[in-house]
Design a protein around this motif. Structure first.
Motif, PDB file in Angstrom:
ATOM      1  N   GLN A  80       1.152  -1.235   0.164  1.00  0.00           N
ATOM      2  CA  GLN A  80       0.093   0.007  -0.112  1.00  0.00           C
ATOM      3  C   GLN A  80       0.814   1.297   0.028  1.00  0.00           C
ATOM      4  O   GLN A  80       0.651   2.238  -0.715  1.00  0.00           O
ATOM      5  CB  GLN A  80      -1.014  -0.133   1.345  1.00  0.00           C
ATOM      6  CG  GLN A  80      -0.319  -0.169   2.539  1.00  0.00           C
ATOM      7  CD  GLN A  80      -1.399  -0.273   3.658  1.00  0.00           C
ATOM      8  OE1 GLN A  80      -2.649  -0.119   3.427  1.00  0.00           O
ATOM      9  NE2 GLN A  80      -0.915  -0.298   4.941  1.00  0.00           N
ATOM     10  N   TYR A 126       2.384  -2.470  -9.980  1.00  0.00           N
ATOM     11  CA  TYR A 126       2.950  -1.111 -10.449  1.00  0.00           C
ATOM     12  C   TYR A 126       2.273  -0.795 -12.002  1.00  0.00           C
ATOM     13  O   TYR A 126       2.126   0.395 -12.288  1.00  0.00           O
ATOM     14  CB  TYR A 126       4.475  -1.172 -10.462  1.00  0.00           C
ATOM     15  CG  TYR A 126       5.371  -0.898  -9.220  1.00  0.00           C
ATOM     16  CD1 TYR A 126       4.494  -1.061  -7.829  1.00  0.00           C
ATOM     17  CD2 TYR A 126       6.629  -0.683  -9.044  1.00  0.00           C
ATOM     18  CE1 TYR A 126       5.063  -0.791  -6.717  1.00  0.00           C
ATOM     19  CE2 TYR A 126       7.047  -0.354  -7.934  1.00  0.00           C
ATOM     20  CZ  TYR A 126       6.350  -0.506  -6.926  1.00  0.00           C
ATOM     21  OH  TYR A 126       7.136  -0.355  -5.564  1.00  0.00           O
ATOM     22  N   ALA A 179      -0.965   0.268 -11.579  1.00  0.00           N
ATOM     23  CA  ALA A 179      -1.130   1.576 -10.798  1.00  0.00           C
ATOM     24  C   ALA A 179      -0.630   2.793 -11.884  1.00  0.00           C
ATOM     25  O   ALA A 179      -1.304   3.863 -11.871  1.00  0.00           O
ATOM     26  CB  ALA A 179      -0.031   1.487  -9.749  1.00  0.00           C
ATOM     27  N   CYS A 192      -2.926   5.841 -12.776  1.00  0.00           N
ATOM     28  CA  CYS A 192      -2.508   7.337 -12.822  1.00  0.00           C
ATOM     29  C   CYS A 192      -2.675   7.929 -14.321  1.00  0.00           C
ATOM     30  O   CYS A 192      -3.256   9.132 -14.329  1.00  0.00           O
ATOM     31  CB  CYS A 192      -1.167   7.369 -12.312  1.00  0.00           C
ATOM     32  SG  CYS A 192      -0.997   6.853 -10.758  1.00  0.00           S
ATOM     33  N   VAL A 195       2.444   1.785  -3.474  1.00  0.00           N
ATOM     34  CA  VAL A 195       1.551   2.162  -4.462  1.00  0.00           C
ATOM     35  C   VAL A 195       0.961   3.521  -4.206  1.00  0.00           C
ATOM     36  O   VAL A 195       0.825   4.492  -5.257  1.00  0.00           O
ATOM     37  CB  VAL A 195       0.355   1.262  -4.619  1.00  0.00           C
ATOM     38  CG1 VAL A 195      -0.826   1.693  -5.390  1.00  0.00           C
ATOM     39  CG2 VAL A 195       0.890  -0.241  -5.257  1.00  0.00           C
ATOM     40  N   TYR A 196       0.917   3.992  -2.971  1.00  0.00           N
ATOM     41  CA  TYR A 196       0.280   5.169  -2.573  1.00  0.00           C
ATOM     42  C   TYR A 196       1.373   6.254  -3.141  1.00  0.00           C
ATOM     43  O   TYR A 196       1.166   7.551  -3.722  1.00  0.00           O
ATOM     44  CB  TYR A 196      -0.051   5.427  -1.075  1.00  0.00           C
ATOM     45  CG  TYR A 196      -0.064   6.696  -0.674  1.00  0.00           C
ATOM     46  CD1 TYR A 196      -1.339   7.283  -0.709  1.00  0.00           C
ATOM     47  CD2 TYR A 196       0.670   7.456  -0.039  1.00  0.00           C
ATOM     48  CE1 TYR A 196      -1.606   8.664  -0.224  1.00  0.00           C
ATOM     49  CE2 TYR A 196       0.728   8.722   0.295  1.00  0.00           C
ATOM     50  CZ  TYR A 196      -0.350   9.445   0.301  1.00  0.00           C
ATOM     51  OH  TYR A 196      -0.648  10.746   0.760  1.00  0.00           O
ATOM     52  N   CYS A 231       1.493   6.795  -6.734  1.00  0.00           N
ATOM     53  CA  CYS A 231       0.323   7.815  -7.303  1.00  0.00           C
ATOM     54  C   CYS A 231       0.450   9.212  -6.733  1.00  0.00           C
ATOM     55  O   CYS A 231       0.392  10.098  -7.480  1.00  0.00           O
ATOM     56  CB  CYS A 231      -0.911   7.050  -6.653  1.00  0.00           C
ATOM     57  SG  CYS A 231      -1.514   5.609  -7.105  1.00  0.00           S
ATOM     58  N   ALA A 267      -4.721   4.960  -5.674  1.00  0.00           N
ATOM     59  CA  ALA A 267      -4.111   3.871  -4.981  1.00  0.00           C
ATOM     60  C   ALA A 267      -5.214   2.785  -4.800  1.00  0.00           C
ATOM     61  O   ALA A 267      -4.812   1.750  -4.716  1.00  0.00           O
ATOM     62  CB  ALA A 267      -3.423   4.151  -3.620  1.00  0.00           C
ATOM     63  N   ASN A 293      -4.833   8.884  -2.702  1.00  0.00           N
ATOM     64  CA  ASN A 293      -5.593   7.973  -1.877  1.00  0.00           C
ATOM     65  C   ASN A 293      -6.461   7.344  -2.909  1.00  0.00           C
ATOM     66  O   ASN A 293      -6.406   5.857  -2.915  1.00  0.00           O
ATOM     67  CB  ASN A 293      -6.264   8.800  -0.870  1.00  0.00           C
ATOM     68  CG  ASN A 293      -7.209   7.620  -0.146  1.00  0.00           C
ATOM     69  OD1 ASN A 293      -6.808   6.670   0.466  1.00  0.00           O
ATOM     70  ND2 ASN A 293      -8.649   8.047  -0.005  1.00  0.00           N
TER      71      ASN A 293
END
Ligand code: ZN
Lengths: 202, 176
Positions: free
Chosen positions: A51, A97, A100, A104, A54-55, A58, A72, A69
């Protein structure tokens, strides 16, 4: 997923992310298999493990907590839906990734960026910021500058510099050649230097 | 002076993994050296920048939110599945009936591929589909969607594949 060869000059003490940078070991493969068998708790373990990475990925894209938030969470939800199709050809983190980054990119494509994006290359004469900044102010400016980099440069820079992935891994995530990744990282660094200015890093 | 280095080679120099030839070039060439120094300055700045770290409590909340969204999605699937199954059954029956998908025929002749379909009043397949497919009321009641198209649009990849699998099972290997 540690960089091969000489110690990477890119590794940030504050951004060292051992969870994503260590190879997916036996435990992780077991966890992924458990997810594929429908064990929700196994997916919770993957969320716990990734987490933060990934957060942060982002956050680098959008430069604010609220959107980071949401993005992610979206990335994990998509990963959950698609985990049955993960075949283990790459590390789980590489696969995650990639999801993610796509989340994005879609987000940015769907909304007008707050700051105007730069052309692919900047002229040398972009005015430097003359004043020395406080660390947080500098940090803020760098984050803002990163969001103004052209899409491919930004993605390559974030993955390489802030997640310490190898060029190979970045290339797999972005679906391009290693040479393209290197060129994009190099241009991104030069542009960052011009955008943030001479004094800030003195 | 040999040709200037490419960006990938310049990055290799910055990372300390360049060949001797590339390093020597940068040593001799002011232009390439300036580019490496500029990128090095960019890296310096990049390394000083960090993302504000959320609190430990935030991560707990994050995990909980992801879990909640997954549960919500699972609940939605449970609502949509009866409609998917009904659709599958309806489509399978239509496909299995001779003279529908396999044979919109006019006067015993199979239609050529480029031909317009027969007028809907004359299309037996549509009549069967109307009889078998769930009504809008059924769909609203069991799946919360307004029509077949809405239900199908709501399906994610996995559900679409599952629907296809159900259809394959229902049709028992007959080709569409
Ligand atoms: Zn040169």
């Amino acid at each position: 997923m540690t960089a091969a060869g000489p110690a990477s000059p890119f590794l940030l003490a504050s951004a060292a992310v051992p969870s994503a940078s260590s190879p997916g070991g036996e435990d992780e493969r077991e966890t992924v298999l458990a997810c594929q068998r429908g064990q929700r708790e196994a997916f919770d373990r993957l969320v716990t493990r990734y987490q933060r990475d990934v957060y942060r990925l982002c956050y680098r894209y959008v430069n604010n907590h609220h959107d980071a938030n949401d993005l992610a969470q979206d990335a994990f939800l998509r990963a959950y839906r698609a985990i049955g199709r993960f075949r283990g050809d790459s590390a789980f983190s590489t696969w995650l990734y990639r999801i993610a980054v796509n989340v994005c990119l879609n987000f940015r494509a769907a909304r007008k960026p707050a700051a105007e994006e730069l052309p692919e290359s900047l002229p040398d004469g972009v005015a430097p910021v003359a004043e020395r900044m406080e660390r947080e102010e500098e940090s803020r400016r760098v984050r803002e500058a990163v969001t103004r980099l052209p899409e491919k440069q930004r993605a390559a820079l974030i993955l390489k510099v802030y997640h310490d992935l190898t060029h190979d891994e970045v290339a797999r995530i972005l679906g391009c050649s290693v040479g393209t990744v290197k060129a994009n990282v190099f241009h991104a660094l030069a542009n960052l230097r011009r955008l943030v200015g001479a004094e800030a890093g003195a | 002076m040999s040709k200037h280095l490419s960006e990938p080679d310049l990055l290799d120099v910055l990372e300390g993994r360049a060949s001797g030839g590339a390093r020597a070039h940068v040593g001799d060439c002011a232009a390439c050296r300036a580019r490496v120094e500029e990128a090095s300055g960019g890296l310096e700045r990049a390394r000083r920048c960090d993302v504000p770290e959320p609190s430990t409590l935030y991560w707990e909340a994050f995990r909980a939110q992801v879990g909640r969204r997954i549960r919500d999605e699972a609940a939605r699937r449970r609502r949509v599945w009866p409609a998917v199954a009904a659709l599958a059954a309806g489509i399978a029956v239509v496909v299995l009936l001779p003279g529908t998908v396999r044979g919109p025929r006019i006067h015993g002749q199979r239609l050529p591929a480029w031909s317009a379909l027969p007028a809907s009043e004359g299309d037996a397949g549509l009549l069967v589909l109307e009889g078998m497919a769930p009504t809008p009321e059924d769909l609203r009641a069991v799946a919360g969607c307004e029509g077949v198209a809405d239900c199908l649009a709501d399906l994610d990849d996995e559900e679409s594949r599952a629907l296809a699998a159900v259809l394959r099972g229902e049709i028992g290997g007959r080709s569409l």
